[in-house]
Design a protein around this motif. Structure first.
Motif, PDB file in Angstrom:
ATOM      1  N   LYS A  38       0.867  -1.155   0.000  1.00 31.81           N
ATOM      2  CA  LYS A  38       0.000   0.000   0.000  1.00 31.81           C
ATOM      3  C   LYS A  38       0.914   1.217   0.000  1.00 31.81           C
ATOM      4  O   LYS A  38       1.682   1.414   0.930  1.00 31.81           O
ATOM      5  CB  LYS A  38      -0.903  -0.015   1.229  1.00 31.81           C
ATOM      6  N   LEU A  39       0.840   2.035  -1.036  1.00 33.88           N
ATOM      7  CA  LEU A  39       1.751   3.157  -1.203  1.00 33.88           C
ATOM      8  C   LEU A  39       1.087   4.447  -0.756  1.00 33.88           C
ATOM      9  O   LEU A  39      -0.109   4.663  -0.948  1.00 33.88           O
ATOM     10  CB  LEU A  39       2.147   3.288  -2.678  1.00 33.88           C
ATOM     11  N   ARG A  40       1.960   5.299  -0.106  1.00 35.34           N
ATOM     12  CA  ARG A  40       1.496   6.631   0.268  1.00 35.34           C
ATOM     13  C   ARG A  40       2.019   7.589  -0.800  1.00 35.34           C
ATOM     14  O   ARG A  40       3.217   7.736  -0.984  1.00 35.34           O
ATOM     15  CB  ARG A  40       2.045   7.003   1.660  1.00 35.34           C
ATOM     16  N   VAL A  41       1.126   8.270  -1.449  1.00 34.57           N
ATOM     17  CA  VAL A  41       1.479   9.064  -2.630  1.00 34.57           C
ATOM     18  C   VAL A  41       1.186  10.526  -2.370  1.00 34.57           C
ATOM     19  O   VAL A  41       0.147  10.872  -1.791  1.00 34.57           O
ATOM     20  CB  VAL A  41       0.698   8.612  -3.870  1.00 34.57           C
ATOM     21  N   THR A  42       2.187  11.375  -2.754  1.00 32.42           N
ATOM     22  CA  THR A  42       2.016  12.835  -2.666  1.00 32.42           C
ATOM     23  C   THR A  42       1.994  13.398  -4.069  1.00 32.42           C
ATOM     24  O   THR A  42       2.888  13.111  -4.876  1.00 32.42           O
ATOM     25  CB  THR A  42       3.139  13.479  -1.858  1.00 32.42           C
ATOM     26  N   CYS A  43       1.027  14.221  -4.393  1.00 34.95           N
ATOM     27  CA  CYS A  43       0.899  14.809  -5.744  1.00 34.95           C
ATOM     28  C   CYS A  43       2.074  15.731  -5.997  1.00 34.95           C
ATOM     29  O   CYS A  43       2.369  16.615  -5.161  1.00 34.95           O
ATOM     30  CB  CYS A  43      -0.426  15.589  -5.849  1.00 34.95           C
ATOM     31  N   PRO A  44       2.799  15.573  -7.098  1.00 34.90           N
ATOM     32  CA  PRO A  44       3.972  16.412  -7.391  1.00 34.90           C
ATOM     33  C   PRO A  44       3.608  17.822  -7.837  1.00 34.90           C
ATOM     34  O   PRO A  44       4.489  18.658  -8.006  1.00 34.90           O
ATOM     35  CB  PRO A  44       4.651  15.651  -8.532  1.00 34.90           C
ATOM     36  N   ASN A  45       2.361  18.110  -8.001  1.00 33.40           N
ATOM     37  CA  ASN A  45       1.958  19.449  -8.425  1.00 33.40           C
ATOM     38  C   ASN A  45       2.143  20.399  -7.246  1.00 33.40           C
ATOM     39  O   ASN A  45       1.552  20.213  -6.190  1.00 33.40           O
ATOM     40  CB  ASN A  45       0.496  19.415  -8.859  1.00 33.40           C
ATOM     41  N   PRO A  46       2.995  21.449  -7.424  1.00 30.69           N
ATOM     42  CA  PRO A  46       3.268  22.371  -6.307  1.00 30.69           C
ATOM     43  C   PRO A  46       2.016  23.049  -5.774  1.00 30.69           C
ATOM     44  O   PRO A  46       1.943  23.406  -4.601  1.00 30.69           O
ATOM     45  CB  PRO A  46       4.216  23.406  -6.901  1.00 30.69           C
ATOM     46  N   LYS A  47       1.056  23.242  -6.605  1.00 32.54           N
ATOM     47  CA  LYS A  47      -0.165  23.926  -6.196  1.00 32.54           C
ATOM     48  C   LYS A  47      -1.148  22.985  -5.500  1.00 32.54           C
ATOM     49  O   LYS A  47      -2.137  23.448  -4.940  1.00 32.54           O
ATOM     50  CB  LYS A  47      -0.848  24.544  -7.413  1.00 32.54           C
ATOM     51  N   CYS A  48      -0.886  21.669  -5.577  1.00 32.60           N
ATOM     52  CA  CYS A  48      -1.834  20.695  -5.019  1.00 32.60           C
ATOM     53  C   CYS A  48      -1.265  20.030  -3.768  1.00 32.60           C
ATOM     54  O   CYS A  48      -1.767  20.195  -2.667  1.00 32.60           O
ATOM     55  CB  CYS A  48      -2.181  19.652  -6.074  1.00 32.60           C
ATOM     56  N   LYS A  49      -0.154  19.236  -3.965  1.00 27.51           N
ATOM     57  CA  LYS A  49       0.522  18.527  -2.873  1.00 27.51           C
ATOM     58  C   LYS A  49      -0.408  17.636  -2.064  1.00 27.51           C
ATOM     59  O   LYS A  49      -0.235  17.415  -0.856  1.00 27.51           O
ATOM     60  CB  LYS A  49       1.196  19.530  -1.913  1.00 27.51           C
ATOM     61  N   LYS A  50      -1.473  17.108  -2.766  1.00 28.03           N
ATOM     62  CA  LYS A  50      -2.422  16.246  -2.057  1.00 28.03           C
ATOM     63  C   LYS A  50      -1.789  14.912  -1.754  1.00 28.03           C
ATOM     64  O   LYS A  50      -1.068  14.351  -2.584  1.00 28.03           O
ATOM     65  CB  LYS A  50      -3.689  16.049  -2.882  1.00 28.03           C
ATOM     66  N   VAL A  51      -2.036  14.390  -0.557  1.00 29.44           N
ATOM     67  CA  VAL A  51      -1.501  13.108  -0.126  1.00 29.44           C
ATOM     68  C   VAL A  51      -2.653  12.106  -0.124  1.00 29.44           C
ATOM     69  O   VAL A  51      -3.701  12.370   0.465  1.00 29.44           O
ATOM     70  CB  VAL A  51      -0.858  13.198   1.267  1.00 29.44           C
ATOM     71  N   PHE A  52      -2.406  10.969  -0.805  1.00 29.93           N
ATOM     72  CA  PHE A  52      -3.446   9.922  -0.841  1.00 29.93           C
ATOM     73  C   PHE A  52      -2.760   8.582  -0.930  1.00 29.93           C
ATOM     74  O   PHE A  52      -1.548   8.489  -1.186  1.00 29.93           O
ATOM     75  CB  PHE A  52      -4.402  10.124  -2.019  1.00 29.93           C
ATOM     76  N   SER A  53      -3.466   7.517  -0.688  1.00 25.01           N
ATOM     77  CA  SER A  53      -2.884   6.173  -0.665  1.00 25.01           C
ATOM     78  C   SER A  53      -3.293   5.402  -1.920  1.00 25.01           C
ATOM     79  O   SER A  53      -4.363   5.657  -2.495  1.00 25.01           O
ATOM     80  CB  SER A  53      -3.341   5.415   0.583  1.00 25.01           C
ATOM     81  N   PHE A  54      -2.439   4.463  -2.378  1.00 28.96           N
ATOM     82  CA  PHE A  54      -2.685   3.619  -3.557  1.00 28.96           C
ATOM     83  C   PHE A  54      -2.476   2.177  -3.136  1.00 28.96           C
ATOM     84  O   PHE A  54      -1.349   1.768  -2.791  1.00 28.96           O
ATOM     85  CB  PHE A  54      -1.730   3.979  -4.691  1.00 28.96           C
ATOM     86  N   ASP A  55      -3.564   1.376  -3.117  1.00 31.56           N
ATOM     87  CA  ASP A  55      -3.502  -0.008  -2.664  1.00 31.56           C
ATOM     88  C   ASP A  55      -3.153  -0.889  -3.852  1.00 31.56           C
ATOM     89  O   ASP A  55      -3.980  -1.107  -4.742  1.00 31.56           O
ATOM     90  CB  ASP A  55      -4.840  -0.415  -2.054  1.00 31.56           C
ATOM     91  N   CYS A  56      -1.946  -1.408  -3.911  1.00 28.06           N
ATOM     92  CA  CYS A  56      -1.484  -2.245  -5.036  1.00 28.06           C
ATOM     93  C   CYS A  56      -2.234  -3.565  -5.075  1.00 28.06           C
ATOM     94  O   CYS A  56      -2.522  -4.101  -6.159  1.00 28.06           O
ATOM     95  CB  CYS A  56       0.021  -2.507  -4.908  1.00 28.06           C
TER      96      CYS A  56
END
Length: 339
Positions: A38-56
């Motif tokens: 299960k990966l913790r992902v941060t959006c690379p967009n400087p204006k967004c930077k949203k953190v969400f999880s991705f269940d492989c």
């Protein structure tokens, strides 16, 4: 569906990469798909930077489910393609047999109706034939045609169809006109009987009347205009001239036979080229090339003949003029006069 690709890790472990979109801004992200991770992902967009999880694990399970569904659908379609023709062929054969039976039934029905109608018509015709009285029918037909023959003998106007037949009726009416002199009647009948532009003379004497008619051949025959002729020999030209003279003689005699005629003279004219002694063309003249005469005795023979035709008319001809020995036909100039 997310884009996915294969990639080798540092430990030589083959993993899939997938391209997903940020749930907030839609930025595209490339992520590895590990097993049971299960990966913790941060959006690379400087204006967004949203953190969400991705269940492989869930992603892999969903992909397997999609693949399995696709295989099942393909198998169903393949089965349908193989089985359907067999099923449809059997159904089609049953349908064709049904249609064929219906067609044969309809054909037999129509054939039976036709046969019955044919028999009915034959029976009806047989009955009609049995009702015919042959003797009475023959008597009716004889009376009918005898009446027609009598009407024709009396020159009934209802049988005058052609211009010549109508002219004959006019001549008959003229021959019965009590207000005119015999000379006028003969001349009037001769004018109607003769072709157009004919010269008609009536001569009276103590012994009777003489009728003289000269007509142009071109009025009765095509191809004879001027000195031209359609004939290529004098013999053929003479035969047609005699035929035309006979025709005019028949018409005149038919309606003048009871008018105390002493004689009938009929002449045929044709334009010819006249030459002098030096064979130089002088002029074209309308020459009487053939003329016949029937005297009182010959007219009596015709009167007693119920079958007046060209043969019997020519049989009693007396030739007054025959210029055919003095004629020749040239291809360019037509009829030439050499006397």
């Amino acid at each position: 569906m997310p884009y996915q690709d294969k990639k080798e890790t540092l430990n030589n472990e083959k993993v899939y990469e997938v391209v997903i979109s940020c749930t907030e801004c839609g930025q595209k992200l490339r992520l590895p798909v590990y097993e049971d991770k299960k990966l913790r992902v941060t959006c690379p967009n400087p204006k967004c930077k949203k953190v969400f999880s991705f269940d492989c694990k869930k992603y892999r399970a969903r992909q397997k489910l999609i693949l399995l569904g696709t295989i099942i659908v393909c198998f169903i379609i393949l089965s349908a393609v193989i089985i359907a023709p067999i099923f449809l062929l059997d159904k089609g054969s049953v349908f064709i047999t049904k249609v064929q039976n219906e067609y044969e039934s309809q054909f037999e029905k129509i054939q039976d109706e036709f046969t019955r109608e044919k028999i009915s018509i034959k029976e009806s015709n047989d009955n009609e034939i049995k009702k015919i009285d042959v003797v009475a029918l023959k008597t009716q037909a004889t009376e009918h045609y005898e009446k027609i023959w009598e009407d024709r003998k009396s020159y009934s106007s209802k049988y005058a169809i052609t211009p010549r037949e109508k002219a004959q009726l006019e001549m008959l009416a003229l021959s019965k006109d009590k207000t005119k002199t015999i000379e006028d009647i003969i001349r009037g009948i001769a004018i109607k009987a003769a072709p157009d532009n004919s010269t008609v003379n009536v001569l009276s004497s103590a012994s009777g009347y003489s009728l003289d008619i000269d007509f142009d051949m071109s009025e009765l025959s095509s191809g004879e205009k001027g000195t031209r002729t359609k004939h290529d020999s004098i013999d053929f030209l003479k035969k047609e001239v005699i035929r035309l003279v006979s025709k005019v003689t028949n018409d005149v005699f038919e309606f003048c036979q009871n008018m105390d005629l002493e004689s009938i003279s009929i002449g045929c004219r044709h334009y010819v080229r006249q030459y002098n002694e030096e064979n130089i063309h002088i002029e074209d003249i309308n020459l009487i090339i053939y003329k016949i005469c029937l005297d009182k005795k010959d007219l009596g023979e015709l009167k007693d003949n119920p079958f007046l035709d060209i043969y019997f008319t020519t049989k009693y001809f007396t030739v007054e003029i025959d210029d055919f020995p003095n004629l020749e036909i040239s291809d360019y100039f037509g009829v030439n006069y050499e006397k």
